[in-house]
Design a protein around this motif. Sequence first.
Motif, PDB file in Angstrom:
ATOM      1  N   LEU A 110       0.838  -1.205   0.000  1.00 45.61           N
ATOM      2  CA  LEU A 110       0.000   0.000   0.000  1.00 45.61           C
ATOM      3  C   LEU A 110       0.873   1.256   0.000  1.00 45.61           C
ATOM      4  O   LEU A 110       0.554   2.235  -0.677  1.00 45.61           O
ATOM      5  CB  LEU A 110      -0.921  -0.003   1.224  1.00 45.61           C
ATOM      6  CG  LEU A 110      -1.947  -1.148   1.267  1.00 45.61           C
ATOM      7  CD1 LEU A 110      -2.733  -1.104   2.578  1.00 45.61           C
ATOM      8  CD2 LEU A 110      -2.912  -1.074   0.088  1.00 45.61           C
ATOM      9  N   SER A 158      -5.319   5.108  -1.998  1.00 44.04           N
ATOM     10  CA  SER A 158      -4.251   4.404  -1.288  1.00 44.04           C
ATOM     11  C   SER A 158      -4.263   4.741   0.201  1.00 44.04           C
ATOM     12  O   SER A 158      -4.050   3.868   1.051  1.00 44.04           O
ATOM     13  CB  SER A 158      -2.883   4.776  -1.885  1.00 44.04           C
ATOM     14  OG  SER A 158      -2.799   4.371  -3.245  1.00 44.04           O
ATOM     15  N   LEU A 215      -7.038   2.773   1.783  1.00 43.55           N
ATOM     16  CA  LEU A 215      -6.645   1.371   1.948  1.00 43.55           C
ATOM     17  C   LEU A 215      -5.662   1.213   3.111  1.00 43.55           C
ATOM     18  O   LEU A 215      -5.726   0.237   3.862  1.00 43.55           O
ATOM     19  CB  LEU A 215      -6.012   0.842   0.655  1.00 43.55           C
ATOM     20  CG  LEU A 215      -6.962   0.675  -0.543  1.00 43.55           C
ATOM     21  CD1 LEU A 215      -6.191   0.264  -1.790  1.00 43.55           C
ATOM     22  CD2 LEU A 215      -8.047  -0.367  -0.234  1.00 43.55           C
ATOM     23  N   ASP A 254      -6.201  -1.055   6.380  1.00 47.69           N
ATOM     24  CA  ASP A 254      -5.164  -2.011   6.778  1.00 47.69           C
ATOM     25  C   ASP A 254      -4.815  -1.848   8.262  1.00 47.69           C
ATOM     26  O   ASP A 254      -4.749  -2.825   9.012  1.00 47.69           O
ATOM     27  CB  ASP A 254      -3.922  -1.789   5.917  1.00 47.69           C
ATOM     28  CG  ASP A 254      -2.728  -2.594   6.396  1.00 47.69           C
ATOM     29  OD1 ASP A 254      -2.710  -3.820   6.177  1.00 47.69           O
ATOM     30  OD2 ASP A 254      -1.814  -1.999   7.011  1.00 47.69           O
ATOM     31  N   VAL A 265      -4.419  -7.479  -1.246  1.00 45.09           N
ATOM     32  CA  VAL A 265      -3.946  -6.090  -1.322  1.00 45.09           C
ATOM     33  C   VAL A 265      -3.605  -5.720  -2.757  1.00 45.09           C
ATOM     34  O   VAL A 265      -3.927  -4.614  -3.222  1.00 45.09           O
ATOM     35  CB  VAL A 265      -2.721  -5.882  -0.396  1.00 45.09           C
ATOM     36  CG1 VAL A 265      -2.061  -4.538  -0.664  1.00 45.09           C
ATOM     37  CG2 VAL A 265      -3.143  -5.969   1.067  1.00 45.09           C
ATOM     38  N   CYS A 273      -6.805  -5.068  -4.521  1.00 41.21           N
ATOM     39  CA  CYS A 273      -7.386  -3.788  -4.081  1.00 41.21           C
ATOM     40  C   CYS A 273      -6.652  -2.594  -4.695  1.00 41.21           C
ATOM     41  O   CYS A 273      -7.283  -1.619  -5.124  1.00 41.21           O
ATOM     42  CB  CYS A 273      -7.343  -3.686  -2.553  1.00 41.21           C
ATOM     43  SG  CYS A 273      -8.518  -4.752  -1.712  1.00 41.21           S
ATOM     44  N   VAL A 274      -5.322  -2.676  -4.748  1.00 44.28           N
ATOM     45  CA  VAL A 274      -4.526  -1.591  -5.340  1.00 44.28           C
ATOM     46  C   VAL A 274      -4.829  -1.447  -6.823  1.00 44.28           C
ATOM     47  O   VAL A 274      -5.012  -0.331  -7.332  1.00 44.28           O
ATOM     48  CB  VAL A 274      -3.014  -1.835  -5.108  1.00 44.28           C
ATOM     49  CG1 VAL A 274      -2.171  -0.881  -5.956  1.00 44.28           C
ATOM     50  CG2 VAL A 274      -2.667  -1.662  -3.636  1.00 44.28           C
ATOM     51  N   CYS A 332      -8.183   0.076  -7.258  1.00 46.88           N
ATOM     52  CA  CYS A 332      -8.100   1.499  -6.902  1.00 46.88           C
ATOM     53  C   CYS A 332      -7.661   2.324  -8.103  1.00 46.88           C
ATOM     54  O   CYS A 332      -8.273   3.348  -8.441  1.00 46.88           O
ATOM     55  CB  CYS A 332      -7.136   1.679  -5.724  1.00 46.88           C
ATOM     56  SG  CYS A 332      -6.777   3.396  -5.306  1.00 46.88           S
TER      57      CYS A 332
END
Length: 328
Positions: free
Chosen positions: A68, A118, A121, A125, A145, A148-149, A152
């Motif tokens: 992240l 970010s 996220l 986290d 992750v 998710c990134v 994003c």
Amino acid sequence: MMEILEEVELCFPQLLNSSCKKPMRTHFEIILSYIILSSITLLTTTLNLLVIISISHFKQLYTPTNLLLLSLAVSDFFVGLLMVFQIMLIDGCWFLGDLMCTLYYLLDYIISAASVGSIVLISIDRYVAICDPLHYSTKVTEKRVQVCVCLCWICSVIFQILVLRDNFKQPGRYNSCSGECVVVSDYIAGLVDLVVSFIGPVTVIIVLYMRVFVVAVSQARAMHSHIAAVTLQGSVKVTAKKSEMKAARTLGVVVVVFLICLCPYYSVALTDNLLNPVSAAFVICLYYFNSCLNPLIYAFFYPWFRKCLKLVVTLQILQPGSSESNIL
């Protein structure tokens, strides 16, 4: 006589009436602006590139939280690169054409949205790590992750293209004169963008970190009261908890700095206030300076980043097997 000439200095003298006029600024103001923006650009790109190289190169840093941080560093790095265009706009004229103007704003909005995403996220986290530590390793995995990134960034691209779609149909349609660089979104799109890119994420960030703060304080009190009676196994657990809380505290600083730097910028957009040139310049510089501050925060709080910095700067990362180095 010189003052009169400066007042009517045009971006494109050959276009006469259709050209934008350059704003009146002293040489000192122009030079100072160049120095400040160039320094921020150089620092932002260099420091974030060091973060990107460090996390990408050293295998010990392949953790969900650092992935992240890598996403945030990438967005901050591109913010630094885009500031080159902001430097070009110091004299008030855009010379790269209408299409490039629209693309510049599109990239700027995409990177800003990805940066905000970010930060959200990172907040999630830390929330899971502090508030649900027993299930953290199963809930927050590297694969999840990464997904998710990627989502994003993809969502940032799609959303901002939709917001600015009218500007691509006829680039430069909203410019009042040649040499201006303006993009406009309709009222509904602008309102949705404000909610999605600022109000919504900031609300989520604040709520999650308030919860993290409350839990972290209670855990700190619990550890303090039982610190004398722990076994060796318990000491390991306490150390692990301290590590998680330190990470939460560090990333909390990142979040607070992010809010301090971005809130003035979005507050102006939210209230639709017109600022004088000096105030506008300060708000914009503060907005961009945030991308420079994050690596400095890592350097101050993270010993591993300082160690990576030394290995990268001295080119020891070029040695065989350097990616396996023990830096934690």
